[in-house]
Design a protein around this motif. Structure first.
Motif, PDB file in Angstrom:
ATOM      1  N   THR A  92     103.809 -41.152 -25.053  1.00  0.00           N
ATOM      2  CA  THR A  92     103.548 -41.447 -23.634  1.00  0.00           C
ATOM      3  C   THR A  92     103.680 -40.175 -22.795  1.00  0.00           C
ATOM      4  N   GLU A  93     104.724 -39.404 -23.065  1.00  0.00           N
ATOM      5  CA  GLU A  93     104.943 -38.162 -22.319  1.00  0.00           C
ATOM      6  C   GLU A  93     103.837 -37.147 -22.602  1.00  0.00           C
ATOM      7  N   ALA A  94     103.423 -37.067 -23.871  1.00  0.00           N
ATOM      8  CA  ALA A  94     102.364 -36.120 -24.243  1.00  0.00           C
ATOM      9  C   ALA A  94     101.061 -36.456 -23.527  1.00  0.00           C
ATOM     10  N   TRP A  95     100.745 -37.739 -23.441  1.00  0.00           N
ATOM     11  CA  TRP A  95      99.516 -38.162 -22.764  1.00  0.00           C
ATOM     12  C   TRP A  95      99.585 -37.848 -21.277  1.00  0.00           C
ATOM     13  N   SER A  96     100.722 -38.083 -20.672  1.00  0.00           N
ATOM     14  CA  SER A  96     100.895 -37.791 -19.257  1.00  0.00           C
ATOM     15  C   SER A  96     100.765 -36.290 -18.987  1.00  0.00           C
ATOM     16  N   THR A  97     101.378 -35.482 -19.838  1.00  0.00           N
ATOM     17  CA  THR A  97     101.348 -34.033 -19.646  1.00  0.00           C
ATOM     18  C   THR A  97      99.945 -33.470 -19.844  1.00  0.00           C
ATOM     19  N   ILE A  98      99.275 -33.901 -20.908  1.00  0.00           N
ATOM     20  CA  ILE A  98      97.944 -33.342 -21.179  1.00  0.00           C
ATOM     21  C   ILE A  98      96.940 -33.803 -20.119  1.00  0.00           C
ATOM     22  N   ASN A  99      97.178 -34.956 -19.521  1.00  0.00           N
ATOM     23  CA  ASN A  99      96.329 -35.403 -18.413  1.00  0.00           C
ATOM     24  C   ASN A  99      96.391 -34.423 -17.250  1.00  0.00           C
ATOM     25  N   ALA A 100      97.611 -33.974 -16.948  1.00  0.00           N
ATOM     26  CA  ALA A 100      97.793 -33.020 -15.847  1.00  0.00           C
ATOM     27  C   ALA A 100      97.082 -31.703 -16.156  1.00  0.00           C
ATOM     28  N   VAL A 101      97.154 -31.269 -17.412  1.00  0.00           N
ATOM     29  CA  VAL A 101      96.486 -30.022 -17.808  1.00  0.00           C
ATOM     30  C   VAL A 101      94.974 -30.193 -17.761  1.00  0.00           C
ATOM     31  N   TYR A 102      94.508 -31.328 -18.251  1.00  0.00           N
ATOM     32  CA  TYR A 102      93.061 -31.573 -18.351  1.00  0.00           C
ATOM     33  C   TYR A 102      92.385 -31.585 -16.987  1.00  0.00           C
ATOM     34  N   GLU A 103      93.098 -32.007 -15.980  1.00  0.00           N
ATOM     35  CA  GLU A 103      92.537 -32.000 -14.628  1.00  0.00           C
ATOM     36  C   GLU A 103      92.171 -30.589 -14.178  1.00  0.00           C
ATOM     37  N   ALA A 104      92.932 -29.608 -14.673  1.00  0.00           N
ATOM     38  CA  ALA A 104      92.704 -28.215 -14.270  1.00  0.00           C
ATOM     39  C   ALA A 104      91.924 -27.410 -15.300  1.00  0.00           C
ATOM     40  N   ASP A 105      91.955 -27.863 -16.557  1.00  0.00           N
ATOM     41  CA  ASP A 105      91.332 -27.081 -17.625  1.00  0.00           C
ATOM     42  C   ASP A 105      90.713 -28.015 -18.668  1.00  0.00           C
ATOM     43  N   LYS A 106      89.395 -28.152 -18.599  1.00  0.00           N
ATOM     44  CA  LYS A 106      88.693 -29.052 -19.522  1.00  0.00           C
ATOM     45  C   LYS A 106      88.615 -28.486 -20.943  1.00  0.00           C
ATOM     46  N   ASN A 107      89.095 -27.267 -21.146  1.00  0.00           N
ATOM     47  CA  ASN A 107      89.085 -26.674 -22.484  1.00  0.00           C
ATOM     48  C   ASN A 107      90.101 -27.324 -23.419  1.00  0.00           C
ATOM     49  N   VAL A 108      90.977 -28.149 -22.876  1.00  0.00           N
ATOM     50  CA  VAL A 108      91.963 -28.834 -23.722  1.00  0.00           C
ATOM     51  C   VAL A 108      91.448 -30.211 -24.143  1.00  0.00           C
ATOM     52  N   LYS A 109      90.149 -30.404 -24.103  1.00  0.00           N
ATOM     53  CA  LYS A 109      89.544 -31.705 -24.406  1.00  0.00           C
ATOM     54  C   LYS A 109      89.960 -32.237 -25.782  1.00  0.00           C
ATOM     55  N   ALA A 110      90.039 -31.364 -26.778  1.00  0.00           N
ATOM     56  CA  ALA A 110      90.400 -31.817 -28.130  1.00  0.00           C
ATOM     57  C   ALA A 110      91.803 -32.422 -28.141  1.00  0.00           C
ATOM     58  N   ALA A 111      92.753 -31.747 -27.498  1.00  0.00           N
ATOM     59  CA  ALA A 111      94.119 -32.271 -27.423  1.00  0.00           C
ATOM     60  C   ALA A 111      94.163 -33.534 -26.570  1.00  0.00           C
ATOM     61  N   TYR A 112      93.400 -33.528 -25.488  1.00  0.00           N
ATOM     62  CA  TYR A 112      93.317 -34.698 -24.594  1.00  0.00           C
ATOM     63  C   TYR A 112      92.873 -35.928 -25.378  1.00  0.00           C
ATOM     64  N   ASP A 113      91.859 -35.785 -26.186  1.00  0.00           N
ATOM     65  CA  ASP A 113      91.356 -36.909 -26.983  1.00  0.00           C
ATOM     66  C   ASP A 113      92.374 -37.358 -28.030  1.00  0.00           C
ATOM     67  N   GLU A 114      92.949 -36.380 -28.728  1.00  0.00           N
ATOM     68  CA  GLU A 114      93.889 -36.709 -29.809  1.00  0.00           C
ATOM     69  C   GLU A 114      95.135 -37.413 -29.283  1.00  0.00           C
ATOM     70  N   TYR A 115      95.720 -36.872 -28.212  1.00  0.00           N
ATOM     71  CA  TYR A 115      96.934 -37.470 -27.670  1.00  0.00           C
ATOM     72  C   TYR A 115      96.612 -38.813 -27.007  1.00  0.00           C
ATOM     73  N   GLY A 116      95.433 -38.878 -26.398  1.00  0.00           N
ATOM     74  CA  GLY A 116      95.019 -40.128 -25.773  1.00  0.00           C
ATOM     75  C   GLY A 116      94.851 -41.240 -26.793  1.00  0.00           C
ATOM     76  N   TYR A 117      94.287 -40.896 -27.938  1.00  0.00           N
ATOM     77  CA  TYR A 117      94.096 -41.890 -28.997  1.00  0.00           C
ATOM     78  C   TYR A 117      95.449 -42.418 -29.481  1.00  0.00           C
ATOM     79  N   ALA A 118      96.391 -41.500 -29.685  1.00  0.00           N
ATOM     80  CA  ALA A 118      97.720 -41.918 -30.141  1.00  0.00           C
ATOM     81  C   ALA A 118      98.386 -42.821 -29.105  1.00  0.00           C
ATOM     82  N   TYR A 119      98.231 -42.462 -27.846  1.00  0.00           N
ATOM     83  CA  TYR A 119      98.820 -43.267 -26.775  1.00  0.00           C
ATOM     84  C   TYR A 119      98.162 -44.652 -26.706  1.00  0.00           C
ATOM     85  N   ALA A 120      96.840 -44.679 -26.807  1.00  0.00           N
ATOM     86  CA  ALA A 120      96.122 -45.954 -26.742  1.00  0.00           C
ATOM     87  C   ALA A 120      96.536 -46.876 -27.886  1.00  0.00           C
ATOM     88  N   MET A 121      96.664 -46.319 -29.087  1.00  0.00           N
ATOM     89  CA  MET A 121      97.084 -47.127 -30.227  1.00  0.00           C
ATOM     90  C   MET A 121      98.513 -47.642 -30.031  1.00  0.00           C
TER      91      MET A 121
END
Length: 265
Positions: A92-121
């Protein structure tokens, strides 16, 4: 301070970040030391993460973020924090943190997807279907996220369709018909009306609309509905004798309602 700064700077250039930290911590605020200090924390976080020492990495990244004076260093540290949280199963914390980063830097898309998938599951396993659905939709291009999203939509649409609300079921199924095979199959059956079940759903959908009009006050009807409501569902109910008789019954109710209103006039 100058001596400590120079020793720290020399150690930093030699990538001896632990030594650099020791001296930079003694010169906080001197000659932009805070930026070098935060970079040292970040680099130690990187080294710890590479050695799979994620607790230490999280600590270093966090200290780097808290001391950083440049946005880029802050973002790098935040990305590291999300990585460490993810590896430590703080999903949950990882998803929240990477969301904040992704808003400023779309280059973290791979991590955004991976952490998001884990959070969704995770939230899906906890029964929070709506939250899981929202996240799967955001990361549909990752792994089987599209299929997971499609499965959820399908499982929501089936009882809606079975209850006779064909239109409400078709719309979401159309969105996921190419991502989840059962959804595609059901959508095709309902859309093409090839199976008895699909024909029944469509017929019931039409009859429900007619019945609702019959139960409403006739003053709420549009002029066109005086013509359309009695024949609503005739075509769709024609596949089955029982459904035909049911449509004829609702038709008669409509005609009786119209006739009663005409007598008032």
């Amino acid at each position: 301070k100058e001596a400590n700064y120079q020793i720290g700077f020399l150690a930093f250039n030699q990538q001896d970040f632990e030594t650099a930290l020791k001296y930079f911590e003694k010169t906080t605020g001197y000659k932009g030391t805070n930026n070098l200090l935060s970079q040292s924390y970040y680099n130690l976080g990187q080294q710890s993460a590479q050695g799979e020492q994620y607790e230490a990495a999280l600590d270093y990244y966090t200290k780097g973020y808290n001391t950083a004076t440049e946005d880029k260093v802050k973002l790098n540290c935040q990305t590291g924090i999300a990585l460490a949280q993810y590896k430590l199963a703080y999903v949950t914390e990882a998803w929240s943190t990477i969301n904040a980063v992704y808003e400023a830097d779309k280059n973290v898309k791979a991590a955004y997807d991976e952490y998001g998938y884990a959070y969704a599951m995770k939230v899906l396993s906890e029964g929070n279907v709506d939250e899981a659905t929202a996240v799967f939709k955001l990361i549909k291009g990752y792994a089987d996220s599209a299929a997971q999203y499609g499965k959820i939509i399908y499982e929501k649409a089936v009882p809606v369709a079975e209850a006779g609300d064909l239109a409400s079921a078709l719309s979401p199924l159309k969105e996921v018909k190419d991502d989840y095979e059962p959804a595609g199959k059901l959508y095709k059956e309902m859309d093409e009306l090839k199976t008895e079940e699909a024909k029944l759903w469509k017929a019931m959908d039409k009859l429900e609309a007619s019945i609702q009009h019959n139960e409403a006050e006739i003053r709420t009807w549009l002029p066109l509905e005086y013509e359309l409501n009695p024949v609503c569902g005739e075509k769709e109910c024609g596949f089955n004798e029982y459904m035909k008789s049911l449509q004829e019954y609702t038709k008669q109710l409509s005609l009786d309602k119209i006739a009663k209103e005409s007598k008032k006039d």
